[in-house]
Design an enzyme around this catalytic site. Structure first.
Site, mmCIF file in Angstrom:
data_model
loop_
_atom_site.group_PDB
_atom_site.id
_atom_site.type_symbol
_atom_site.label_atom_id
_atom_site.label_comp_id
_atom_site.label_asym_id
_atom_site.label_seq_id
_atom_site.Cartn_x
_atom_site.Cartn_y
_atom_site.Cartn_z
ATOM 1 N N ASN A 9 0.944 -1.155 -0.067
ATOM 2 C CA ASN A 9 0.039 0.023 -0.032
ATOM 3 C C ASN A 9 0.976 1.194 0.013
ATOM 4 O O ASN A 9 1.583 1.488 0.787
ATOM 5 C CB ASN A 9 -0.662 -0.154 1.192
ATOM 6 C CG ASN A 9 -1.663 1.091 1.497
ATOM 7 O OD1 ASN A 9 -1.805 2.118 0.571
ATOM 8 N ND2 ASN A 9 -2.354 1.292 2.518
ATOM 9 N N LYS A 11 0.048 4.162 -0.195
ATOM 10 C CA LYS A 11 -0.709 5.392 0.227
ATOM 11 C C LYS A 11 -0.641 6.707 -0.520
ATOM 12 O O LYS A 11 -0.381 6.439 -1.975
ATOM 13 C CB LYS A 11 -0.045 5.673 1.742
ATOM 14 C CG LYS A 11 -0.161 4.109 2.695
ATOM 15 C CD LYS A 11 -0.281 4.387 3.972
ATOM 16 C CE LYS A 11 -0.293 3.150 4.821
ATOM 17 N NZ LYS A 11 -0.154 3.308 5.910
ATOM 18 N N HIS A 93 -9.511 0.819 4.828
ATOM 19 C CA HIS A 93 -8.272 1.005 5.550
ATOM 20 C C HIS A 93 -8.520 2.395 6.724
ATOM 21 O O HIS A 93 -9.391 2.958 6.439
ATOM 22 C CB HIS A 93 -7.321 1.785 4.409
ATOM 23 C CG HIS A 93 -5.925 1.661 5.270
ATOM 24 N ND1 HIS A 93 -5.526 2.556 6.077
ATOM 25 C CD2 HIS A 93 -4.851 1.063 5.057
ATOM 26 C CE1 HIS A 93 -4.143 2.187 6.561
ATOM 27 N NE2 HIS A 93 -4.013 1.396 5.947
ATOM 28 N N GLU A 95 -7.061 4.428 7.931
ATOM 29 C CA GLU A 95 -6.855 5.829 7.544
ATOM 30 C C GLU A 95 -8.014 6.420 7.022
ATOM 31 O O GLU A 95 -8.274 7.781 7.261
ATOM 32 C CB GLU A 95 -5.563 6.037 6.666
ATOM 33 C CG GLU A 95 -4.403 5.967 7.411
ATOM 34 C CD GLU A 95 -3.075 5.425 6.736
ATOM 35 O OE1 GLU A 95 -3.084 5.447 5.548
ATOM 36 O OE2 GLU A 95 -2.174 4.951 7.511
ATOM 37 N N GLU A 163 -5.372 -5.238 10.431
ATOM 38 C CA GLU A 163 -4.222 -4.157 10.771
ATOM 39 C C GLU A 163 -4.706 -3.457 12.058
ATOM 40 O O GLU A 163 -5.556 -2.579 11.948
ATOM 41 C CB GLU A 163 -4.339 -3.233 9.756
ATOM 42 C CG GLU A 163 -3.933 -3.787 8.023
ATOM 43 C CD GLU A 163 -3.342 -2.627 7.375
ATOM 44 O OE1 GLU A 163 -2.221 -2.990 7.042
ATOM 45 O OE2 GLU A 163 -4.108 -1.736 7.222
ATOM 46 N N GLY A 169 2.295 2.057 10.899
ATOM 47 C CA GLY A 169 3.166 3.258 10.511
ATOM 48 C C GLY A 169 4.127 3.628 11.863
ATOM 49 O O GLY A 169 4.636 4.506 11.975
ATOM 50 N N SER A 209 3.471 -2.313 10.131
ATOM 51 C CA SER A 209 5.006 -2.283 10.796
ATOM 52 C C SER A 209 5.475 -3.587 10.149
ATOM 53 O O SER A 209 6.677 -3.972 10.916
ATOM 54 C CB SER A 209 5.084 -1.936 12.064
ATOM 55 O OG SER A 209 4.800 -0.727 12.409
ATOM 56 N N GLY A 231 4.983 1.230 4.591
ATOM 57 C CA GLY A 231 6.242 1.836 4.366
ATOM 58 C C GLY A 231 7.139 0.950 3.708
ATOM 59 O O GLY A 231 7.976 1.539 2.921
HETATM 60 P P1 PGA Z 1 2.735 0.232 7.954
HETATM 61 O O1 PGA Z 1 1.372 0.344 6.900
HETATM 62 O O2 PGA Z 1 3.290 -1.001 6.984
HETATM 63 O O3 PGA Z 1 3.556 1.312 7.095
HETATM 64 O O4 PGA Z 1 2.667 -0.070 9.080
HETATM 65 C C1 PGA Z 1 0.405 -0.706 6.874
HETATM 66 C C2 PGA Z 1 -0.834 -0.142 6.132
HETATM 67 O O5 PGA Z 1 -1.126 1.025 6.517
HETATM 68 O O6 PGA Z 1 -1.451 -0.804 5.286
#
Ligand code: PGA
Length: 249
Positions: A9, A11, A93, A95, A163, A169, A209, A231
């Site tokens: 992802n 983002k 998601h 977010e 998640e 993150g 993460s 990330g």
């Molecule tokens: P992250 O994000 O691997 O940066 O923690 C995961 C996600 O939001 O899908």
């Protein structure tokens, strides 16, 4: 046997220059690679599907509208996503649930639209820090699962990504016992609603993460079939070792 899937992802990261990472990733794929789905920002979808043409990487979007077309300034429909050659779409998601107040009912309607356009929906669920502290994790996950999945979910049209919001993150990762507990719970909940055959076949991803350093132990969990990676999916050098860990799991 469930497929192993690693979804990246991106983002709101990356311009056309980032497409070179797809090329680099295609050259760094392990032997017997898992299914790999990269979800770049929507302006890159057409070029991304071109860039992976002829290699086993698939492309997905990060959201879609529930309707096929209409007066929805700034939104994109599942039909438009499918038109780019993309095969997947991330829905719900955390977010988006947070920033745009997306509800389970919204996610469910979007999933229906995604299926209608022939896309596979990667449906995200996860508890907040406060919910985990309050001992509500399984209750929250159960409710999100019930509310976000339309009837008719199958292993072909749906992937679930667990998640925990507090792990996204942040560099914080749940313990293996915590991941195991939630993934086992999701599998059982799916079996109760859709039957054992569909539940056993439906891929469950862990996200939050995930990095090369922790991937192998997460992939060793029985009901973890892969990862949704933020990330660490942006650079082929970071993502490729995660794909290797998944291929070897
Ligand atoms: P992250 O994000 O691997 O940066 O923690 C995961 C996600 O939001 O899908």
């Amino acid at each position: 046997m469930r497929p192993k899937i690693a979804a990246g992802n991106w983002k709101m990261n990356g311009t056309a220059a980032a497409l070179s990472e797809l090329d680099a990733l295609s050259r760094a794929l392990p032997e017997n690679p898992p299914q790999v789905v990269i979800c770049p920002p929507s302006p890159l979808l057409f070029r991304a599907t071109d860039a992976v043409h002829g290699c086993p990487i698939q492309i997905g979007a990060q959201d879609c509208h529930a309707e096929a077309s209409g007066a929805h300034t700034g939104d994109i429909s599942a039909t438009m996503i499918a038109d780019t050659g993309a095969t997947h779409v991330i829905l719900g998601h955390s977010e988006r649930r947070d920033a745009y107040r997306e509800t389970d009912a919204d996610v469910r309607a979007k999933a229906q639209a995604a299926w209608g356009a022939g896309l596979t929906a990667i449906i995200c669920i996860g508890e907040s820090d406060a919910q985990r502290e309050a001992g509500e994790t399984l209750q929250v996950i159960g409710a999100q699962l019930d509310g976000s999945l339309p009837d008719g979910a199958t292993a072909e049209n749906t992937v679930i990504a667990y998640e925990p919001i507090w792990a996204i993150g942040t560099g914080k990762v749940p313990s293996i016992a915590q991941i195991t507990e939630v993934h086992d719970f999701i599998r059982e909940r799916l079996a109760a609603r859709f039957g054992a055959e569909i539940s056993d076949a439906l891929p469950l991803l862990y996200g939050g993460s995930v990095k090369a350093a922790n991937a192998a132990e997460i992939f060793a969990v029985e009901n973890v079939d892969g990862a949704l990676v933020g990330g660490a999916s942006l650079k082929a050098d970071d993502f490729a070792p995660i794909l290797t860990a998944l291929a070897q799991s």
